[in-house]
Design an enzyme around this catalytic site. Structure first.
Site, short mmCIF file in Angstrom:
data_model
loop_
_atom_site.label_atom_id
_atom_site.label_comp_id
_atom_site.label_asym_id
_atom_site.label_seq_id
_atom_site.Cartn_x
_atom_site.Cartn_y
_atom_site.Cartn_z
N GLY A 96 21.15 -7.34 0.39
CA GLY A 96 21.51 -8.32 0.45
C GLY A 96 21.48 -8.79 -0.92
O GLY A 96 21.06 -7.90 -1.72
N ASP A 97 21.63 -9.96 -1.17
CA ASP A 97 22.27 -10.47 -2.58
C ASP A 97 21.96 -12.40 -2.56
O ASP A 97 22.81 -12.52 -1.83
CB ASP A 97 23.42 -9.91 -3.80
CG ASP A 97 23.12 -10.74 -5.00
OD1 ASP A 97 22.16 -9.15 -5.50
OD2 ASP A 97 23.70 -11.31 -4.95
N THR A 98 21.52 -12.65 -3.40
CA THR A 98 21.03 -14.21 -3.83
C THR A 98 21.62 -14.41 -5.25
O THR A 98 21.22 -13.97 -6.05
CB THR A 98 19.38 -14.53 -3.40
OG1 THR A 98 19.27 -13.78 -2.36
CG2 THR A 98 19.36 -15.51 -3.30
#
Length: 198
Positions: free
Chosen positions: A76-78
């Site tokens: 994931g990446d935010t």
């Protein structure tokens, strides 16, 4: 954790304790945790949405080669974005201050992308987009928040799961996505891959 006799195995491509805690809310404990080591520099003129999705995808693919178990890899990446501008992860107080001053009193977006790479090489992806607005922050409020240290290494210079939540006047979308792993989208990906979730 599996819908079949042979349990599905999962590697989490992140060393973030927040992502592990969020995953646990779905009743999932990864079989392995491996931090992805990739270049996170945005490409020239890259839009925040494209950047978040590319980062999640590249993290998943980078960890596949280093995975010690066979199975699925979840990454994931935010990304915190003000308009088309991608805000950095705050590694020093000056950067965190600039981010907070920019976000003060205005609406911004938090894009949280996830990618699930299956053993057969297929890739499932989802994206959560959340709108967040801070109250107008006084110089004293910014200084007090910086003193907390919660901003260290955080996209946009804040961590909503800490005291910064008291500065958020409005939020529309996924709270867990702002923290770092959108649970609705993550659950949908894992269910589609055959993981047995409640």
């Amino acid at each position: 954790m599996s819908a079949s006799a042979s349990p599905l195995r999962l590697t989490l491509a992140s060393a973030s304790p927040r992502r592990r805690e969020l995953l646990a809310r779905l009743g999932v404990a990864p079989d392995a945790v491996i931090a992805a080591d990739i270049d996170e520099t945005p490409q020239k003129a890259e839009l925040p949405r494209d950047y978040a999705q590319r980062m999640a995808r590249e993290k998943a693919l980078a960890v596949v080669a280093a995975t010690v178990i066979e199975g699925h890899v979840l990454a994931g990446d935010t990304v915190v974005a003000a308009g088309r501008r991608i805000l950095p992860k705050a590694e020093d107080e000056a950067t965190a201050r600039r981010c907070l001053e920019l976000l003060s009193g205005r609406r911004h977006r938090v894009l949280s992308a996830i990618a699930l790479r299956a053993p057969d090489g297929s890739l499932r992806e989802r994206l959560s987009e959340t709108a967040v607005k801070f109250k107008r922050l006084s110089a004293e409020e910014i200084t007090a928040y910086l003193a907390s240290g919660e901003w260290e290494g955080k996209a946009g210079g804040y961590a909503i799961q800490g005291s910064a939540e008291g500065l958020v006047s409005w939020l529309q979308g996924s709270h867990s996505g702002v923290v770092g792993l959108p649970l609705f989208e993550t659950r949908a990906l894992l269910k589609a891959a055959g993981f047995a979730l409640g």
